[in-house]
Design an enzyme around this catalytic site. Structure first.
Site, PDB file in Angstrom:
ATOM      1  N   GLY A   9       0.810  -1.225   0.000  1.00  0.00           N
ATOM      2  CA  GLY A   9       0.000   0.000   0.000  1.00  0.00           C
ATOM      3  C   GLY A   9       0.839   1.269   0.000  1.00  0.00           C
ATOM      4  N   ALA A  11       1.716   3.245  -2.327  1.00  0.00           N
ATOM      5  CA  ALA A  11       1.428   4.306  -3.308  1.00  0.00           C
ATOM      6  C   ALA A  11       0.548   5.406  -2.722  1.00  0.00           C
ATOM      7  CB  ALA A  11       0.761   3.694  -4.541  1.00  0.00           C
ATOM      8  N   ILE A  14      -1.530   5.694   4.368  1.00  0.00           N
ATOM      9  CA  ILE A  14      -0.765   5.220   5.522  1.00  0.00           C
ATOM     10  C   ILE A  14       0.506   4.481   5.076  1.00  0.00           C
ATOM     11  CG2 ILE A  14      -0.838   3.610   7.489  1.00  0.00           C
ATOM     12  CD1 ILE A  14      -3.898   4.316   7.668  1.00  0.00           C
ATOM     13  N   ASP A  33       2.330  -2.381  -4.407  1.00  0.00           N
ATOM     14  CA  ASP A  33       1.033  -1.727  -4.640  1.00  0.00           C
ATOM     15  C   ASP A  33       0.562  -2.090  -6.048  1.00  0.00           C
ATOM     16  OD1 ASP A  33      -1.222   0.205  -4.661  1.00  0.00           O
ATOM     17  OD2 ASP A  33      -0.172   1.104  -2.964  1.00  0.00           O
ATOM     18  N   GLY A  72      -5.297  -1.817   1.458  1.00  0.00           N
ATOM     19  CA  GLY A  72      -6.663  -2.182   1.794  1.00  0.00           C
ATOM     20  C   GLY A  72      -7.649  -1.378   0.984  1.00  0.00           C
ATOM     21  N   TYR A 152     -16.838  -4.313   5.159  1.00  0.00           N
ATOM     22  CA  TYR A 152     -15.533  -3.769   5.572  1.00  0.00           C
ATOM     23  C   TYR A 152     -15.255  -4.143   7.035  1.00  0.00           C
ATOM     24  CZ  TYR A 152     -11.812  -0.332   6.454  1.00  0.00           C
ATOM     25  OH  TYR A 152     -10.626   0.287   6.820  1.00  0.00           O
TER      26      TYR A 152
HETATM   27  P1  NAI Z   1      -5.428   4.587   0.642  1.00  0.00           P
HETATM   28  O1  NAI Z   1      -6.552   4.303  -0.272  1.00  0.00           O
HETATM   29  O2  NAI Z   1      -4.853   5.942   0.726  1.00  0.00           O
HETATM   30  O3  NAI Z   1      -4.219   3.559   0.350  1.00  0.00           O
HETATM   31  C1  NAI Z   1      -4.472   2.206   0.159  1.00  0.00           C
HETATM   32  C2  NAI Z   1      -3.410   1.656  -0.785  1.00  0.00           C
HETATM   33  O4  NAI Z   1      -3.663   0.249  -0.953  1.00  0.00           O
HETATM   34  C3  NAI Z   1      -3.473   2.300  -2.183  1.00  0.00           C
HETATM   35  O5  NAI Z   1      -2.200   2.716  -2.607  1.00  0.00           O
HETATM   36  C4  NAI Z   1      -4.016   1.176  -3.053  1.00  0.00           C
HETATM   37  O6  NAI Z   1      -3.577   1.226  -4.391  1.00  0.00           O
HETATM   38  C5  NAI Z   1      -3.506  -0.063  -2.322  1.00  0.00           C
HETATM   39  N1  NAI Z   1      -4.304  -1.220  -2.726  1.00  0.00           N
HETATM   40  C6  NAI Z   1      -5.654  -1.299  -2.736  1.00  0.00           C
HETATM   41  N2  NAI Z   1      -6.032  -2.487  -3.265  1.00  0.00           N
HETATM   42  C7  NAI Z   1      -4.887  -3.142  -3.583  1.00  0.00           C
HETATM   43  C8  NAI Z   1      -4.636  -4.403  -4.184  1.00  0.00           C
HETATM   44  N3  NAI Z   1      -5.631  -5.183  -4.597  1.00  0.00           N
HETATM   45  N4  NAI Z   1      -3.349  -4.772  -4.358  1.00  0.00           N
HETATM   46  C9  NAI Z   1      -2.327  -3.965  -3.991  1.00  0.00           C
HETATM   47  N5  NAI Z   1      -2.520  -2.758  -3.412  1.00  0.00           N
HETATM   48  C10 NAI Z   1      -3.777  -2.353  -3.228  1.00  0.00           C
HETATM   49  O7  NAI Z   1      -5.945   4.096   2.064  1.00  0.00           O
HETATM   50  P2  NAI Z   1      -5.354   4.295   3.537  1.00  0.00           P
HETATM   51  O8  NAI Z   1      -6.291   5.135   4.270  1.00  0.00           O
HETATM   52  O9  NAI Z   1      -3.931   4.598   3.513  1.00  0.00           O
HETATM   53  O10 NAI Z   1      -5.561   2.798   4.075  1.00  0.00           O
HETATM   54  C11 NAI Z   1      -4.476   1.956   4.443  1.00  0.00           C
HETATM   55  C12 NAI Z   1      -5.012   0.888   5.377  1.00  0.00           C
HETATM   56  O11 NAI Z   1      -5.546   1.501   6.533  1.00  0.00           O
HETATM   57  C13 NAI Z   1      -6.154   0.066   4.769  1.00  0.00           C
HETATM   58  O12 NAI Z   1      -5.981  -1.274   5.149  1.00  0.00           O
HETATM   59  C14 NAI Z   1      -7.383   0.662   5.432  1.00  0.00           C
HETATM   60  O13 NAI Z   1      -8.427  -0.281   5.513  1.00  0.00           O
HETATM   61  C15 NAI Z   1      -6.827   1.000   6.796  1.00  0.00           C
HETATM   62  N6  NAI Z   1      -7.578   2.001   7.538  1.00  0.00           N
HETATM   63  C16 NAI Z   1      -7.739   3.263   7.033  1.00  0.00           C
HETATM   64  C17 NAI Z   1      -8.465   4.196   7.753  1.00  0.00           C
HETATM   65  C18 NAI Z   1      -8.702   5.585   7.272  1.00  0.00           C
HETATM   66  O14 NAI Z   1      -9.492   6.305   7.919  1.00  0.00           O
HETATM   67  N7  NAI Z   1      -8.075   6.020   6.201  1.00  0.00           N
HETATM   68  C19 NAI Z   1      -9.054   3.852   9.058  1.00  0.00           C
HETATM   69  C20 NAI Z   1      -8.796   2.505   9.488  1.00  0.00           C
HETATM   70  C21 NAI Z   1      -8.083   1.634   8.749  1.00  0.00           C
END
Ligand code: NAI
Length: 258
Positions: A9, A11, A14, A33, A72, A152
């Protein structure tokens, strides 16, 4: 000595923040990613997961000091099970032998406060049984019934339960590999940006995830917590779901859960 850390993740959000913090302190980060990463692979598919593990192992050259699964997806889709549960578990299991070969290996995942919300118990059970096809079929049925918002939370609950089960086994604790999760509240990333654009969603989020301590978090805040979990300093914490959520979990679950 330079530590080699695989992070999924990277790209965005977090994962990207964590990769920046690790590189700043001199670690070698192997980012995974869909695109814009050292390893471009789809963790939502079996082939993509195999490609990711193989490529990371090749780049790491045998031993890996840390793995952090951040990739995610949110939303009403069976991809929540595919990416947030099966993608994370397969990546960690695929890279575990390389971790076991390092002197101070560490692993961490990103769970969520959503894992404490109502779930679809059948989807959770199918995940924990390792039956991806069943989990996806059940998720599709949940969407048809109008219960898609439970997917989710189901993926994150299953992930937390898997982690609690395996962290203390010979393969993880017995091999000297701490395995923990950070469970954020609401973090300001591209994942949540669309929610902030809508007044009704903002109100719903404030009610579902109250954050009395400092409000919504920047991704670097979660990155810092993950950084400690995978540092050599963490010799004795394992199997923990650590809520870095501005007090949301304590507010919602109260004093009897600890
Ligand atoms: P984001 O959408 O900014 O980053 C997620 C990254 O995961 C993206 O770069 C995306 O391309 C990559 N990704 C998604 N599907 C993929 C796949 N099939 N194969 C490879 N890479 C893939 O999201 P964020 O907020 O950084 O989320 C990171 C983690 O934190 C996730 O697991 C999310 O569920 C969790 N999370 C986020 C919260 C929030 O409020 N943003 C709260 C609680 C948990």
């Amino acid at each position: 000595m330079t530590r080699k850390i695989a992070v999924s993740g990277t790209a965005s959000g977090i994962g990207r923040a964590l990769a920046g913090l690790l590189r700043e302190q001199g670690d070698q980060v192997i980012g995974i990613d869909l695109k814009d990463a050292d390893v471009c692979a789809d963790l939502g598919t079996r082939d993509g997961r195999a490609l990711a593990a193989e490529s990371v192992l090749r780049l790491a050259g045998g031993a890996l000091d840390g793995v952090v699964a951040c990739a995610g997806v949110a939303g009403i889709t069976p991809l929540t099970a595919r990416v947030n549960y099966f993608g994370v578990v397969a990546l960690l299991e695929g890279l575990r032998p390389a971790l076991a070969a390092a002197p101070a290996p560490r692993a961490a995942v990103v769970a969520s406060i959503a894992g404490t919300q109502p779930v679809d118990p059948d989807v959770v059970a199918a995940c924990l049984d390792g039956d991806e096809d069943a989990a996806v079929a059940l998720a599709e049925r949940a969407i048809e019934r109008g219960e898609g918002p439970r997917l989710y939370p189901s993926s994150k609950s299953a992930l937390a339960q898997w982690l609690r089960r395996v962290a203390v086994t010979p393969e993880w604790a017995g091999a000297g590999i701490p395995l923990n999760a950070i469970a954020p509240g609401v973090v300001l990333t591209p994942m949540t940006a669309p929610l902030f654009a809508d007044e009704a969603m903002r109100a719903a989020m404030a009610a579902a995830v109250p954050m009395p301590l400092n409000g919504h978090a920047r991704p670097e805040v979660i990155g810092e917590a993950l950084r400690w979990l995978i540092s050599p300093a963490n010799t004795h914490m394992t199997g923990q779901i650590v809520y870095v959520d501005g007090g949301a979990e304590a507010t919602l679950r109260g004093p009897d859960v600890y």
